[in-house]
Structure formats: C-alpha cells, structure tokens
Design a protein around this motif. Sequence first.
Motif, PDB file in Angstrom:
ATOM      1  N   GLY A 109       0.861  -1.289   0.032  1.00  0.00           N
ATOM      2  CA  GLY A 109      -0.107  -0.060  -0.079  1.00  0.00           C
ATOM      3  C   GLY A 109       0.818   1.223   0.131  1.00  0.00           C
ATOM      4  O   GLY A 109       2.061   1.287  -0.320  1.00  0.00           O
ATOM      5  N   ASP A 110       0.158   2.220   0.358  1.00  0.00           N
ATOM      6  CA  ASP A 110       0.976   3.675   0.481  1.00  0.00           C
ATOM      7  C   ASP A 110       1.176   3.888   1.875  1.00  0.00           C
ATOM      8  O   ASP A 110       1.238   3.085   2.582  1.00  0.00           O
ATOM      9  N   ASN A 115       1.067  -1.894   5.468  1.00  0.00           N
ATOM     10  CA  ASN A 115       1.402  -2.487   6.827  1.00  0.00           C
ATOM     11  C   ASN A 115       2.204  -3.587   6.736  1.00  0.00           C
ATOM     12  O   ASN A 115       2.436  -4.218   7.390  1.00  0.00           O
ATOM     13  N   LYS A 116       2.729  -4.064   5.480  1.00  0.00           N
ATOM     14  CA  LYS A 116       3.949  -4.935   5.227  1.00  0.00           C
ATOM     15  C   LYS A 116       4.624  -4.684   4.130  1.00  0.00           C
ATOM     16  O   LYS A 116       4.234  -3.939   3.178  1.00  0.00           O
ATOM     17  N   VAL A 117       5.825  -5.314   4.243  1.00  0.00           N
ATOM     18  CA  VAL A 117       6.857  -4.979   3.051  1.00  0.00           C
ATOM     19  C   VAL A 117       7.314  -6.583   2.540  1.00  0.00           C
ATOM     20  O   VAL A 117       7.490  -7.274   3.692  1.00  0.00           O
ATOM     21  N   PHE A 118       7.281  -6.758   1.378  1.00  0.00           N
ATOM     22  CA  PHE A 118       7.814  -8.157   1.013  1.00  0.00           C
ATOM     23  C   PHE A 118       9.088  -8.049   0.228  1.00  0.00           C
ATOM     24  O   PHE A 118       9.194  -7.187  -0.693  1.00  0.00           O
ATOM     25  N   CYS A 119       9.962  -9.181   0.466  1.00  0.00           N
ATOM     26  CA  CYS A 119      11.146  -8.973  -0.051  1.00  0.00           C
ATOM     27  C   CYS A 119      11.568 -10.262  -0.398  1.00  0.00           C
ATOM     28  O   CYS A 119      11.158 -11.320   0.194  1.00  0.00           O
ATOM     29  N   ILE A 127      11.586 -15.678   0.449  1.00  0.00           N
ATOM     30  CA  ILE A 127      10.606 -14.405   0.798  1.00  0.00           C
ATOM     31  C   ILE A 127      10.442 -14.188   2.025  1.00  0.00           C
ATOM     32  O   ILE A 127       9.743 -15.109   2.900  1.00  0.00           O
ATOM     33  N   SER A 128      10.537 -12.788   2.494  1.00  0.00           N
ATOM     34  CA  SER A 128      10.479 -12.434   3.931  1.00  0.00           C
ATOM     35  C   SER A 128       9.354 -11.308   3.900  1.00  0.00           C
ATOM     36  O   SER A 128       9.126 -10.734   2.814  1.00  0.00           O
ATOM     37  N   VAL A 129       8.556 -11.343   5.022  1.00  0.00           N
ATOM     38  CA  VAL A 129       7.484 -10.385   5.367  1.00  0.00           C
ATOM     39  C   VAL A 129       7.853  -9.428   6.381  1.00  0.00           C
ATOM     40  O   VAL A 129       8.074 -10.114   7.441  1.00  0.00           O
ATOM     41  N   ILE A 130       7.971  -8.327   6.317  1.00  0.00           N
ATOM     42  CA  ILE A 130       8.241  -7.276   7.447  1.00  0.00           C
ATOM     43  C   ILE A 130       7.119  -6.440   7.680  1.00  0.00           C
ATOM     44  O   ILE A 130       6.388  -5.882   6.800  1.00  0.00           O
ATOM     45  N   SER A 131       6.685  -6.290   8.966  1.00  0.00           N
ATOM     46  CA  SER A 131       5.592  -5.671   9.443  1.00  0.00           C
ATOM     47  C   SER A 131       6.073  -4.078   9.399  1.00  0.00           C
ATOM     48  O   SER A 131       7.256  -3.751   9.621  1.00  0.00           O
ATOM     49  N   ILE A 132       4.915  -3.237   9.099  1.00  0.00           N
ATOM     50  CA  ILE A 132       5.004  -1.790   9.186  1.00  0.00           C
ATOM     51  C   ILE A 132       4.219  -1.428  10.334  1.00  0.00           C
ATOM     52  O   ILE A 132       2.904  -1.675  10.418  1.00  0.00           O
ATOM     53  N   GLU A 133       4.713  -0.811  11.227  1.00  0.00           N
ATOM     54  CA  GLU A 133       3.852  -0.068  12.393  1.00  0.00           C
ATOM     55  C   GLU A 133       4.027   1.592  12.635  1.00  0.00           C
ATOM     56  O   GLU A 133       5.286   1.779  12.856  1.00  0.00           O
ATOM     57  N   LYS A 134       3.044   2.232  12.719  1.00  0.00           N
ATOM     58  CA  LYS A 134       3.348   3.574  12.623  1.00  0.00           C
ATOM     59  C   LYS A 134       4.294   4.371  11.797  1.00  0.00           C
ATOM     60  O   LYS A 134       5.084   5.081  12.021  1.00  0.00           O
ATOM     61  N   LYS A 135       4.392   3.521  10.357  1.00  0.00           N
ATOM     62  CA  LYS A 135       4.656   3.968   9.333  1.00  0.00           C
ATOM     63  C   LYS A 135       6.111   3.682   9.438  1.00  0.00           C
ATOM     64  O   LYS A 135       7.145   4.283   8.430  1.00  0.00           O
ATOM     65  N   ILE A 141       8.185 -10.896  10.137  1.00  0.00           N
ATOM     66  CA  ILE A 141       7.189 -11.599  10.751  1.00  0.00           C
ATOM     67  C   ILE A 141       6.869 -13.238  10.163  1.00  0.00           C
ATOM     68  O   ILE A 141       6.379 -13.741  10.894  1.00  0.00           O
ATOM     69  N   SER A 142       7.542 -13.190   8.877  1.00  0.00           N
ATOM     70  CA  SER A 142       7.325 -14.689   8.309  1.00  0.00           C
ATOM     71  C   SER A 142       8.290 -14.971   7.077  1.00  0.00           C
ATOM     72  O   SER A 142       8.749 -13.861   6.380  1.00  0.00           O
ATOM     73  N   HIS A 143       8.493 -15.823   6.817  1.00  0.00           N
ATOM     74  CA  HIS A 143       9.384 -16.359   5.818  1.00  0.00           C
ATOM     75  C   HIS A 143       8.775 -17.584   4.896  1.00  0.00           C
ATOM     76  O   HIS A 143       7.987 -18.366   5.439  1.00  0.00           O
ATOM     77  N   PHE A 144       8.999 -17.483   3.694  1.00  0.00           N
ATOM     78  CA  PHE A 144       8.620 -18.741   2.847  1.00  0.00           C
ATOM     79  C   PHE A 144       9.916 -19.212   1.944  1.00  0.00           C
ATOM     80  O   PHE A 144      10.578 -18.338   1.330  1.00  0.00           O
TER      81      PHE A 144
END
Length: 367
Positions: A109-110, A115-119, A127-135, A141-144
């Motif tokens: 999103g913008d 609320n997440k970044v995918f790398c 594939i890693s998922v990183i959480s966004i909090e308060k921008k 928070i997870s891997h695949f």
Amino acid sequence: MAFNLFGGKRRITKGFFANSLGNKQTRGIYTFQIDVENGELIFKKYFVTPTDPWYAFNYGRFSCVTYRNRTGSVDDGGICSYAATAETLALASRVTDKGKTYIHACANGDVETANKVFCVDYFNSEISVISIEKKKLLKCISHFKLNGNGKDPIKQAQPYPTYVGFLPDENKLYVVCLGLDQVCFFDVSEDGTLTLDNVHTLQLEPGCGPKKMIFNQKGNRAYVMNELNSTICVYKYDHLNFELIQTIDSYPKEDDPELVNSLSDIKLNSDDSHLYAINKGHDSLVLFEVNEDGTLTYIDFEDTSYDPVDMLVYNEEGNEWIVVACQKGGIVESYRFGKEKGGQVYETEYCCMVNEPICLTPFVNNF
C-alpha cells in the motif's frame, strides 16, 4: 512554464537517486535532477551508506533501500526506510532479518495504508515479510522457502527469486523465480503468513530465466522479461488467467548470433504506447511499439555504455526521457524518445559518472 523572480525561464526538474555499489570510498546513494525540457542530468548530493545499497522503492513519502551483506554478519544487509524530502534521506527505521540480502521488495500500500513489506532473498531463495507499524519497519514476521531448480545447472541451481509484486485485479502476491522458470502466486494472511497457490503457477519455457513481470495500466496485459534467453513474453491477463500471445527477442539477435547477452530491465512508457528494454552484453536501449492487442513490434535500438542494469522513464512538459544506469560503464545517462517516424530513441549526450550504479529510484518529492 515556470519563471524565476527575475523574469527568466526557470528549469523544470525531477529528482531521482542512484544506488552505487562502488568501493569503500564511493559506494552510497547519489541524488540527481533531470531537466525535463532537455534531458540534462545534474548531480546534487552524495550519501555515504554502511554497505552496498542494492534496490530501492517508494511508498508514500518514504523510500526503502535494501543492502547487500558484505561481511556475513547478522547485523549487515537488511532493509532501511528513509523519510525522503528535497535532497535529504533521513533514516526512519531498519530491519536486518539476520543479515539477509534482498534484491527486490515492495509494500502492500501507500504511506497511509501499507502494513507489510515483501522482500525476495535471491541467494537463499526466500521470501520475507516485514511488518510496518506507525509507518516504520518493525520486524520480520514470516518467511517462505522456495525449493527446486531449473534447466541450467549453474544459473538455475536454486529457485532464485528476483521480483515481487501484487496482481492488478487480485489480492495476491506474485514472485518471479529465475531458477524455476516460474511466476509463483501467494495468498497473504493478516499475520503475514504466505500460502503458495500451486493451482495458478505460471510456467514458462525451460531455461528462459524470467526476472521481472509488469502489467499495463489497464491490467489486462502482462509482460515477462526473461534474463537468460533475452526474450519478452506477452500475455493476455484476466483474474489469474494468463494466455501467451507473443514471445519476442529483446534485441536483433540475427546481427550477432554468438553474442552473450542478458535482458536487464523492461518498462512501459507513460501511455503504454511503447516499451523500453535494456540489454547487458548487447549494451543497448531497445524501443518497441505496443500494438493495439498488446503485442510488441521492434523499432530500433541505441547503444548504451557497458552493462545497463536499470532505468527510469519520465514524461513531463511534452517530453519523454529515459535515464539508464550502466553498472560496468560507471555512468548514468539520458535518452530522448521522439515521435518522429513512428517513434525513435535518441542520445542526449548528458551523463554523470557514478561508480557501479545498480538501481535508479525517483524521489518522492521534487527538489
């Protein structure tokens, strides 16, 4: 048209930055302006970075930069977010994820909604998922973990994910896997868990090595660039249904059949009327016309410096400019697209020296 306080014409510019791998003295982030009336490139500032800045993307007023792990330390590598204004990049947050090196990433999103970044970690096929909090980037928070290999025993010995994005009409993540000759699709849960959708996996020609997939603005055509065999596949697309309608070479191979080349990047222009491709080996910027059905017609190419790896496209004030980063050539250079004779690309002779530029990213705000 803009004028300065003394009545003269003021330059109209757009800002961008270049990631430089370079060496200990030169690696970092270089900021530039491009004059959108003549294509001139103007160097502005240089920022030292702790290690090699690999990839960068924007979400809202933030720019995220991924870093290559040079030391093997768990504190090296990872991803940083910066508040980007004017010529300044101010560090906002950082996640190392045990020293991972991400070669591509995106947000869901913008600045207000993400609320997440995918790398994608090319080297470990994760594939890693990183959480966004308060921008701000908070934590991984997870891997695949992807598994498998392709036809080429060296270049496809692992899955090698290279690109990540979201489908235009489905809430699904897609990951381009160079080593598997596939585009894989994932469902994303609220907690960041990724679930592979095996039913809709897009299988490409064995050994082609796909690196990137983009969509037109209508979202009904997909373009897959294949690094290893230097082709572009064009698909009709509708709700996870892909129909291959064309495969075309990314440069005129008949001119030099023995040339070793890899397709580096593709981009559509602002109105989807043309597609640009850059080739490493052939060292060229190639122009294609996009036909009414979405297929491509080769027009012509211009020579670039050595090893073009990334590009930006600007369409401002009635002019269209292509900025190309050439890694081995150590240069960032601009080209002009003209509508003459059905479309042509021209050298501008404007360039700036940068040691091993690898990624170009527009600034969130103009200078």
